[in-house]
Design an enzyme around this catalytic site. Structure first.
Site, PDB file in Angstrom:
ATOM      1  N   LYS A   9     -12.595 -10.856  -5.099  1.00  0.00           N
ATOM      2  CA  LYS A   9     -11.949 -10.691  -3.801  1.00  0.00           C
ATOM      3  C   LYS A   9     -12.954 -10.828  -2.639  1.00  0.00           C
ATOM      4  CE  LYS A   9      -8.100  -7.806  -5.448  1.00  0.00           C
ATOM      5  NZ  LYS A   9      -7.347  -6.536  -5.249  1.00  0.00           N
ATOM      6  N   TYR A  49       0.962 -12.147  -3.325  1.00  0.00           N
ATOM      7  CA  TYR A  49       1.316 -10.736  -3.541  1.00  0.00           C
ATOM      8  C   TYR A  49       2.780 -10.456  -3.185  1.00  0.00           C
ATOM      9  CZ  TYR A  49      -3.429  -9.067  -4.579  1.00  0.00           C
ATOM     10  OH  TYR A  49      -4.649  -8.809  -5.168  1.00  0.00           O
ATOM     11  N   PHE A  57       1.278  -0.860   1.694  1.00  0.00           N
ATOM     12  CA  PHE A  57      -0.058  -1.445   1.837  1.00  0.00           C
ATOM     13  C   PHE A  57      -0.037  -2.969   1.976  1.00  0.00           C
ATOM     14  CE2 PHE A  57       0.689  -0.765  -2.771  1.00  0.00           C
ATOM     15  CZ  PHE A  57       0.536  -2.053  -3.258  1.00  0.00           C
ATOM     16  N   ARG A  85      -8.448  -6.683 -17.582  1.00  0.00           N
ATOM     17  CA  ARG A  85      -8.064  -5.490 -16.824  1.00  0.00           C
ATOM     18  C   ARG A  85      -8.899  -4.277 -17.244  1.00  0.00           C
ATOM     19  NH1 ARG A  85      -3.647  -5.786 -13.379  1.00  0.00           N
ATOM     20  NH2 ARG A  85      -3.412  -3.533 -13.446  1.00  0.00           N
ATOM     21  N   THR A  91      -7.119   0.524 -10.598  1.00  0.00           N
ATOM     22  CA  THR A  91      -6.976  -0.050  -9.253  1.00  0.00           C
ATOM     23  C   THR A  91      -7.850   0.678  -8.228  1.00  0.00           C
ATOM     24  OG1 THR A  91      -4.679  -0.585  -9.818  1.00  0.00           O
ATOM     25  CG2 THR A  91      -5.280  -0.655  -7.476  1.00  0.00           C
ATOM     26  N   ARG A 102     -14.635  -2.349 -10.944  1.00  0.00           N
ATOM     27  CA  ARG A 102     -14.120  -1.730  -9.725  1.00  0.00           C
ATOM     28  C   ARG A 102     -14.888  -0.450  -9.408  1.00  0.00           C
ATOM     29  NH1 ARG A 102      -7.698  -3.011 -10.700  1.00  0.00           N
ATOM     30  NH2 ARG A 102      -7.558  -4.806  -9.296  1.00  0.00           N
ATOM     31  N   ASN A 112     -11.145  -3.477  -3.776  1.00  0.00           N
ATOM     32  CA  ASN A 112     -11.562  -3.113  -5.123  1.00  0.00           C
ATOM     33  C   ASN A 112     -12.167  -4.276  -5.912  1.00  0.00           C
ATOM     34  OD1 ASN A 112      -9.229  -4.517  -5.471  1.00  0.00           O
ATOM     35  ND2 ASN A 112      -8.090  -2.890  -6.491  1.00  0.00           N
ATOM     36  N   HIS A 115      -9.336  -8.953  -8.973  1.00  0.00           N
ATOM     37  CA  HIS A 115      -7.913  -8.983  -9.359  1.00  0.00           C
ATOM     38  C   HIS A 115      -7.808  -9.468 -10.795  1.00  0.00           C
ATOM     39  CE1 HIS A 115      -3.615  -9.967  -9.374  1.00  0.00           C
ATOM     40  NE2 HIS A 115      -3.980 -11.063 -10.022  1.00  0.00           N
ATOM     41  N   GLU A 126       0.483 -16.886 -11.829  1.00  0.00           N
ATOM     42  CA  GLU A 126      -0.688 -16.784 -10.946  1.00  0.00           C
ATOM     43  C   GLU A 126      -1.669 -17.934 -11.171  1.00  0.00           C
ATOM     44  OE1 GLU A 126      -0.502 -11.917 -10.460  1.00  0.00           O
ATOM     45  OE2 GLU A 126      -2.255 -12.826 -11.425  1.00  0.00           O
TER      46      GLU A 126
HETATM   47  N1  UDP Z   1      -3.560  -1.788  -3.243  1.00  0.00           N
HETATM   48  C1  UDP Z   1      -3.739  -1.072  -2.080  1.00  0.00           C
HETATM   49  N2  UDP Z   1      -3.232   0.217  -2.009  1.00  0.00           N
HETATM   50  C2  UDP Z   1      -2.555   0.789  -3.041  1.00  0.00           C
HETATM   51  C3  UDP Z   1      -2.365   0.043  -4.214  1.00  0.00           C
HETATM   52  C4  UDP Z   1      -2.880  -1.250  -4.294  1.00  0.00           C
HETATM   53  O1  UDP Z   1      -4.338  -1.554  -1.129  1.00  0.00           O
HETATM   54  O2  UDP Z   1      -2.126   1.945  -2.915  1.00  0.00           O
HETATM   55  C5  UDP Z   1      -4.092  -3.171  -3.329  1.00  0.00           C
HETATM   56  C6  UDP Z   1      -5.304  -3.304  -4.241  1.00  0.00           C
HETATM   57  O3  UDP Z   1      -6.181  -4.276  -3.677  1.00  0.00           O
HETATM   58  C7  UDP Z   1      -4.683  -3.782  -5.533  1.00  0.00           C
HETATM   59  C8  UDP Z   1      -3.571  -4.699  -5.011  1.00  0.00           C
HETATM   60  O4  UDP Z   1      -3.090  -4.027  -3.858  1.00  0.00           O
HETATM   61  O5  UDP Z   1      -5.621  -4.444  -6.361  1.00  0.00           O
HETATM   62  C9  UDP Z   1      -2.424  -4.940  -5.967  1.00  0.00           C
HETATM   63  O6  UDP Z   1      -1.918  -3.690  -6.392  1.00  0.00           O
HETATM   64  P1  UDP Z   1      -1.536  -3.444  -7.919  1.00  0.00           P
HETATM   65  O7  UDP Z   1      -0.754  -2.177  -7.971  1.00  0.00           O
HETATM   66  O8  UDP Z   1      -0.913  -4.666  -8.491  1.00  0.00           O
HETATM   67  O9  UDP Z   1      -2.959  -3.138  -8.599  1.00  0.00           O
HETATM   68  P2  UDP Z   1      -3.848  -4.035  -9.611  1.00  0.00           P
HETATM   69  O10 UDP Z   1      -2.901  -4.764 -10.534  1.00  0.00           O
HETATM   70  O11 UDP Z   1      -4.673  -4.978  -8.759  1.00  0.00           O
HETATM   71  O12 UDP Z   1      -4.719  -3.040 -10.342  1.00  0.00           O
HETATM   72 MG    MG Z   2      -1.260  -5.925 -10.069  1.00  0.00          MG
END
Ligand code: UDP
Ligand code: MG
Length: 137
Positions: A9, A49, A57, A85, A91, A102, A112, A115, A126
């Site tokens: 990112k 997204y 968010f 992952r 996250t 992360r 973080n 992705h 994706e």
């Molecule tokens: N994110 C955020 N606030 C939150 C949750 C997620 O800013 O409370 C952002 C973060 O960058 C995250 C992305 O949104 O990686 C996508 O969220 P997701 O729940 O899909 O998490 P991921 O799959 O990336 O772990």
């Molecule tokens: Mg996600």
């Protein structure tokens, strides 16, 4: 073999952490099948997204994701989606396990560092968002 979409990112690229993260991908046994530097437009970040459109968010996230260059990759390995992952960690960097990307490189739940796709269907969608078939090794 399975493929997943990974993104280094904009926070991590700006902090010159791209090399360290690429090294961890290779050390983790992932083959690089596609890799490109992209500076997403706001609309492109919103499209990527779209599933989070209703989340509080969303505006901040898409502003961040379009704030500077990012690196998009297609990674391949056995069980790549789950294993990538796992290497990324939770996250929220504050909740991510020690040794995860992360935890080491993220600075907030938004910023973080990386992705990863979360399921085979989202991985296919994706990867297709960023790469044409002929671009993949
Ligand atoms: N994110 C955020 N606030 C939150 C949750 C997620 O800013 O409370 C952002 C973060 O960058 C995250 C992305 O949104 O990686 C996508 O969220 P997701 O729940 O899909 O998490 P991921 O799959 O990336 O772990
Ligand atoms: Mg996600």
């Amino acid at each position: 073999m399975e493929r997943t979409l990974a993104i280094i990112k904009p926070d991590a690229v700006a902090s010159r952490l791209a090399g360290a993260i690429l090294q961890r991908m290779e050390a983790g046994g992932f083959e690089l099948r596609g890799m490109r530097l992209v500076h997403l437009t706001r609309a492109e970040a919103e499209g990527f997204y779209a599933v989070h459109r209703e989340r509080p968010f969303f505006d901040s996230l898409t502003a961040f994701m379009s704030s500077g260059p990012a690196i998009v990759l297609t990674l391949e390995a056995d069980d790549a989606i789950r294993r990538w992952r796992e290497l990324m960690g939770a996250t929220d960097p504050g909740k991510a396990a020690p040794g995860t990307l992360r935890r080491e490189f993220g600075t907030s739940i938004e910023r973080n560092a990386t992705h990863g796709s979360d399921a085979p269907e989202t991985a296919a969608a994706e990867i297709g968002y960023f790469f044409r078939g002929v671009e993949l090794g």
